[in-house]
Design a protein around this motif. Structure first.
Motif: not given
Length: 194
Positions: A121-124, A136-140
């Motif tokens: 589930f992608v949050n950011e 860059s922000i990747v959060s899942f």
């Protein structure tokens, strides 16, 4: 009346033909796949990779940006080649396939049985502007479930969560450009999905 009509036509013509629209620009991720693990380290289980989920905000190919923890926006002329959930889906599948961690990698639309399933589930998936620097922000959230045998009466499969972890990676952009964002986002996804 004729003068007024002619004036309006001139203004409309000047307004419509005045400024050309900027060209749409598309960006993608690019990073080396993980190294293949030793054959004897491979897990003897199959895993189904479910479609990546996200809020509706990240289901557009437009590149997202933020200027604070409370605001989000979308660039008008700058796009990822696919929406964030689709980009992550393709890179996660590639990483799992190339690393060879599991004996079988099963598509989400396959009816083949498997022991595990993975859901993200992608949050950011955003460019964060913090004044002087951009990131860059990747959060899942990654969830791995054990799929037990089907229930005879309903035919449904039971799922038991055996692993759940939130991943978040921030990477500083080398420059305030969208090419630098694509490079930093590639690095963030590479680290988060390793």
């Amino acid at each position: 009346a004729k003068l007024l009509c002619a004036s309006m036509c001139v203004f409309l013509w000047a307004g419509c033909g005045g400024t050309p629209q900027p060209e749409l620009q598309y960006y993608t991720l690019s990073y080396d796949p993980p190294q293949k693990i030793a054959r004897n380290a491979q897990l003897p289980v199959s895993i189904r990779v479910n479609p990546v989920q996200s809020t509706s905000f990240y289901r557009t190919p437009r590149i997202a940006y933020a200027t604070s923890s409370y605001t989000r926006g979308l660039y008008n002329y700058y796009y990822w080649e696919d929406p964030a959930d689709k980009l992550l889906q393709s890179y996660i599948i590639r990483n799992l396939r190339d690393a060879g961690v599991f004996s079988d990698l099963i598509s989400s639309n396959s009816s083949l049985p498997c022991q595990l399933s993975l859901t993200l589930f992608v949050n950011e998936f955003v460019e964060m502007d913090r004044g002087v620097d951009r990131y860059s922000i990747v959060s899942f959230l990654a969830t791995v479930e054990y799929e037990t045998d089907s229930i005879p009466i309903t035919g449904q499969t039971n799922h038991l969560i055996i692993f759940q972890k939130q991943y978040q990676v921030e990477t500083k952009l080398e420059a305030k450009t969208l090419t630098a964002l694509a490079k930093a986002m590639s690095q963030s996804v590479s680290v988060a999905s390793a």
